[in-house]
Design a protein around this motif. Structure first.
Motif: not given
Ligand code: CP3
Length: 338
Positions: A22, A24, A69, A84, A135, A198, A314
């Motif tokens: 949600q 981001g 988180s 990251f 989570f 997840f 997703h």
């Molecule tokens: O859902 C929410 O708003 C809460 C926060 C949350 C994040 N990651 C924030 C985030 C949650 C629940 C996650 C879970 C997560 N993280 C998963 C499982 C969910 C899924 O997608 O299947 C996974 C595989 C990750 C690992 C991860 N973290 C990846 C692959 C990435 C890069 C992908 C991308 O969108 O760039 C992240 C970074 C990340 N996690 C960001 C956020 C807001 C982007 C960070 C930024 O640059 O601001």
């Protein structure tokens, strides 16, 4: 609370919804917050993590939020550095039994207290009828990042480890479970009204390996965090081949990804199940009428289950227009009205 009631299969006035990822980059206020700190800095500063969690709750009438988180935050606390870029990168991956033996078991309040602090802040700021979800990444998915050192196309290093040394791999999954189960329980103690696991990469496995490795490792965590009245949600990305196995996870709610027809999933799972899902996030890039029609169709299919929590199938995509979420929330609440 509408969200918890639906998770527990109790009657609700309309279908509740929340959205995975949600918080981001689709929101300008998040991009502004991000100029104050990098992503890890946001995660580790409770005031900023709480603010990122609350931003979408101010804009939209969502029934629940998920704490800001990342699934890799406890991995750092196990002694494995994570960067990251923005994709996760682990410069010192876990490839051998010796690497596994060096993993640490964090104390959640001492090593990850900033997450519980952020949960307390969000709970205090959020209206009592809206939920806050804690989570973790499920053990198999965290093992994927630990062994591969990041994302992967074919997960050969992960699966190679699994097949070469199944007992060593069991040990890895067990150590991850020992790290995340107390952490998830602490998130409940801090104020989360539900928790989600997840399993983003479990869908890479043939069914026999899903049953042998990913499912029992998730089940063991779910057993350890069960509390009366606090639903546990298990989301497997790419769950279609394992629909017949998911109930034995012990979760109260099964998260269904967008590749499955929700009606088909409920048929396979049985009508006494509670499901969560499953709009394809890309639909939010299209026109309002299409969002409304797809959302209403999913809400209608969800009525065949004992309970339905609407969600995307997703995480939300960063190119989503913020107005599309307003359309979605209204469409789900309108279509779901009893
Ligand atoms: O859902 C929410 O708003 C809460 C926060 C949350 C994040 N990651 C924030 C985030 C949650 C629940 C996650 C879970 C997560 N993280 C998963 C499982 C969910 C899924 O997608 O299947 C996974 C595989 C990750 C690992 C991860 N973290 C990846 C692959 C990435 C890069 C992908 C991308 O969108 O760039 C992240 C970074 C990340 N996690 C960001 C956020 C807001 C982007 C960070 C930024 O640059 O601001």
């Amino acid at each position: 609370m509408r969200f918890v009631d639906a998770c527990l299969g109790r009657p609700v006035d309309t279908t509740p919804l929340w959205v995975m990822r949600q918080a981001g980059r689709y929101l300008p206020e998040y991009r502004a917050l991000r100029t104050q700190a990098d992503f890890l800095g946001l995660c580790r500063t409770p005031e900023l993590a709480a603010e990122a969690t609350l931003q979408p709750m101010r804009r939209y009438a969502l029934d629940a939020s998920i704490i800001f988180s990342d699934i890799l935050i406890p991995v750092q606390a196990m002694g494995v550095p994570v960067e990251f870029r923005p994709e996760p990168h682990l410069p010192a991956p876990v490839r051998t039994r010796n690497d596994v033996a060096r993993l640490q078991t964090p104390d959640p309040w001492r090593d990850l207290g900033f997450v519980m602090d952020a949960i307390g802040r969000v709970r205090a700021a959020l209206e009592p009828d809206r939920g806050l979800i804690g989570f973790v990444g499920a053990p198999f998915t965290l093992a994927a990042y630990l062994v591969e050192g990041g994302g992967s196309k074919d997960f050969m290093r992960l699966k190679g480890f699994m097949h070469r040394d199944p007992e060593g791999f069991d040990d890895l999954l067990a150590r991850i479970g020992d790290a995340i189960a107390p952490f998830l329980a602490a998130q409940i103690d801090a104020g989360a009204c539900a928790v989600q696991l997840f399993d983003t990469w479990a869908g890479q496995l043939p069914p026999e390996d899903f049953r042998r490795f990913a499912l029992p490792a998730a089940r063991s965590v779910i057993e350890r965090v069960r509390r009366p009245g606090v639903p546990v949600i298990y989301f497997v990305n790419g769950a279609a081949p394992y629909l017949g196995d998911l109930r034995s996870s012990g979760a109260d709610v099964l998260g269904i990804d967008f590749r499955v027809d929700l009606g088909h999933a409920i048929e396979r799972l049985g009508p006494d199940v509670v499901v969560q899902g499953n709009l394809d996030p890309s639909v939010l890039l299209g026109p309002a009428e299409a969002i409304e029609a797809r959302a209403a169709a999913i809400v209608a299919r969800g009525r065949a289950a004992r309970g339905h929590v609407f969600n995307l199938g997703h995480g939300i995509h960063k190119d989503t227009p913020p107005e599309a979420m307003t359309v979605l929330v209204e469409a789900v609440h309108r279509a779901g009205a009893r």
